[in-house]
Design an enzyme around this catalytic site. Structure first.
Site, short mmCIF file in Angstrom:
data_model
loop_
_atom_site.label_atom_id
_atom_site.label_comp_id
_atom_site.label_asym_id
_atom_site.label_seq_id
_atom_site.Cartn_x
_atom_site.Cartn_y
_atom_site.Cartn_z
N SER A 13 0.83 -1.22 0.00
CA SER A 13 0.00 0.00 0.00
C SER A 13 0.87 1.26 0.00
O SER A 13 0.50 2.28 -0.61
CB SER A 13 -0.98 0.01 1.18
OG SER A 13 -0.31 0.18 2.40
N ASN A 14 2.02 1.22 0.65
CA ASN A 14 2.92 2.39 0.58
C ASN A 14 3.46 2.56 -0.84
O ASN A 14 3.59 3.70 -1.32
CB ASN A 14 4.06 2.25 1.59
CG ASN A 14 3.66 2.74 2.97
OD1 ASN A 14 3.46 3.93 3.18
ND2 ASN A 14 3.50 1.81 3.90
N ARG A 87 13.04 -7.39 5.14
CA ARG A 87 14.31 -8.11 5.21
C ARG A 87 15.34 -7.23 5.88
O ARG A 87 15.41 -6.03 5.59
CB ARG A 87 14.85 -8.42 3.80
CG ARG A 87 14.05 -9.38 3.00
CD ARG A 87 14.32 -10.81 3.34
NE ARG A 87 15.72 -11.20 3.21
CZ ARG A 87 16.21 -12.35 3.67
NH1 ARG A 87 15.43 -13.20 4.29
NH2 ARG A 87 17.49 -12.64 3.51
N ASN A 103 13.61 4.45 4.17
CA ASN A 103 12.67 3.47 4.71
C ASN A 103 11.55 4.18 5.44
O ASN A 103 11.76 5.27 5.99
CB ASN A 103 13.40 2.54 5.69
CG ASN A 103 12.48 1.46 6.24
OD1 ASN A 103 11.72 0.83 5.50
ND2 ASN A 103 12.53 1.24 7.56
N HIS A 105 8.97 3.51 8.62
CA HIS A 105 8.83 2.60 9.77
C HIS A 105 7.60 3.03 10.57
O HIS A 105 7.43 4.23 10.85
CB HIS A 105 10.08 2.67 10.65
CG HIS A 105 10.01 1.76 11.83
ND1 HIS A 105 10.21 0.40 11.73
CD2 HIS A 105 9.70 2.00 13.12
CE1 HIS A 105 10.04 -0.16 12.92
NE2 HIS A 105 9.75 0.80 13.78
N SER A 132 7.72 7.11 10.84
CA SER A 132 8.95 7.86 10.58
C SER A 132 9.51 7.46 9.22
O SER A 132 9.47 6.28 8.87
CB SER A 132 10.03 7.53 11.63
OG SER A 132 9.55 7.69 12.94
N THR A 137 20.73 3.25 7.43
CA THR A 137 22.14 3.00 7.76
C THR A 137 22.21 1.57 8.31
O THR A 137 21.17 0.94 8.50
CB THR A 137 22.64 4.00 8.83
OG1 THR A 137 21.90 3.77 10.04
CG2 THR A 137 22.49 5.44 8.39
N LEU A 140 19.67 -1.07 12.54
CA LEU A 140 18.28 -1.41 12.21
C LEU A 140 17.32 -0.31 12.69
O LEU A 140 17.26 -0.01 13.89
CB LEU A 140 17.89 -2.74 12.85
CG LEU A 140 16.45 -3.21 12.58
CD1 LEU A 140 16.24 -3.52 11.10
CD2 LEU A 140 16.09 -4.40 13.45
N ASP A 141 16.59 0.28 11.76
CA ASP A 141 15.64 1.35 12.04
C ASP A 141 16.30 2.51 12.79
O ASP A 141 15.63 3.25 13.53
CB ASP A 141 14.43 0.82 12.84
CG ASP A 141 13.67 -0.25 12.07
OD1 ASP A 141 13.60 -0.15 10.84
OD2 ASP A 141 13.15 -1.19 12.71
C1 GRF Z 1 3.93 -0.49 6.71
O1 GRF Z 1 3.30 -0.23 7.95
C2 GRF Z 1 5.36 -0.05 6.75
O2 GRF Z 1 5.59 1.08 7.52
C3 GRF Z 1 6.03 -1.24 7.38
O3 GRF Z 1 5.37 -2.37 6.86
C4 GRF Z 1 4.05 -1.98 6.44
C5 GRF Z 1 3.96 -2.31 5.00
O4 GRF Z 1 2.67 -2.08 4.48
N1 GRF Z 1 7.44 -1.24 7.16
P1 GRF Z 1 2.46 -1.99 2.91
O5 GRF Z 1 3.06 -3.26 2.30
O6 GRF Z 1 3.14 -0.76 2.41
O7 GRF Z 1 0.97 -1.96 2.72
#
Ligand code: GRF
Length: 211
Positions: A13-14, A87, A103, A105, A132, A137, A140-141
């Site tokens: 979805s992102n 990953r 990324n 998060h 966020s 880097t 992790l996160d």
């Molecule tokens: C999102 O909440 C993103 O922040 C996280 O995993 C989820 C992925 O959702 N890293 P989508 O695949 O973008 O719908």
């Protein structure tokens, strides 16, 4: 026209919010480490042929990351966007794309790195939660934060309801940050995110009113 590549693992979805935002750049490829990722069909529906590189076919993380990195480089991207890419990446991969690897998060970092962030937020009793966008880097996160969006935690929230409200903010925040980068306004300098034209903090923080 700048070029970007999106990495996904699932729903995507992102990725859809990025593809639908009319960004000032060309999406050169969508790559998934899972061949069955629903996001690949969503990309195809927008005329972008998705590429699957199944991580299960590799003996080590290093081997998978090397093939993934070569595939990304083939598309000569200015920007690589991790969008639900589930990953952990090797240091070598991250260094190769440092400064052009972002990324999203689902927490207000540095709180709640890792997975199950919404359940973590509820367990901790925080009143604000959110998402966020950061430069990636090797930590992790843990890379420099570019922008954040906050949502209130409501009395009757469970992890699903909270995730839905955070996700709606993700879909606004990530395209905004990607646009900054593609416009040449955003960069990683001296270990910090710098946004041209902003005097104070780099990103936006907004907290919609609770009901
Ligand atoms: C999102 O909440 C993103 O922040 C996280 O995993 C989820 C992925 O959702 N890293 P989508 O695949 O973008 O719908």
């Amino acid at each position: 026209m700048k070029r970007y590549v999106i990495l996904i693992s699932g729903r995507g979805s992102n990725m859809e919010s990025l593809l639908d935002a009319g960004l000032p750049g060309t999406c050169a490829a969508v790559i998934s480490n899972r061949p069955d990722a629903a996001g690949l069909a969503a990309a195809a529906g927008r005329g972008i042929a998705g590429i699957a590189i199944d991580h299960r076919g590799f003996a080590s993380r290093e081997e998978f990351d090397a093939v993934l990195a070569d595939e990304i480089e083939r598309h000569a991207p200015d920007l690589v966007l991790l969008a639900g890419f589930m990953r952990i990446l090797t240091d070598g991969f991250v260094r190769r794309f440092e400064g052009r690897l972002l990324n999203i998060h689902p927490s207000l970092l540095p709180a709640f790195p890792g997975v199950r962030t919404h359940a973590q937020a509820l367990a901790a009793g925080v009143r604000l939660h959110g998402c966020s966008v950061h430069f990636v880097t090797p930590a992790l996160d843990g890379g420099p934060i570019i922008a954040q969006a906050a949502v209130p935690v409501l009395a009757d929230d469970d992890a699903d309801s909270l995730a839905r409200r955070v996700l709606a903010e993700e879909h606004v925040l990530y395209p905004r940050v990607a646009r900054w980068f593609l416009e040449g306004r955003l960069q990683l300098a001296d270990g910090r995110a710098r946004l041209a034209g902003e005097t104070a903090a780099c990103g936006s923080l907004h907290a919609p009113q609770a009901d």
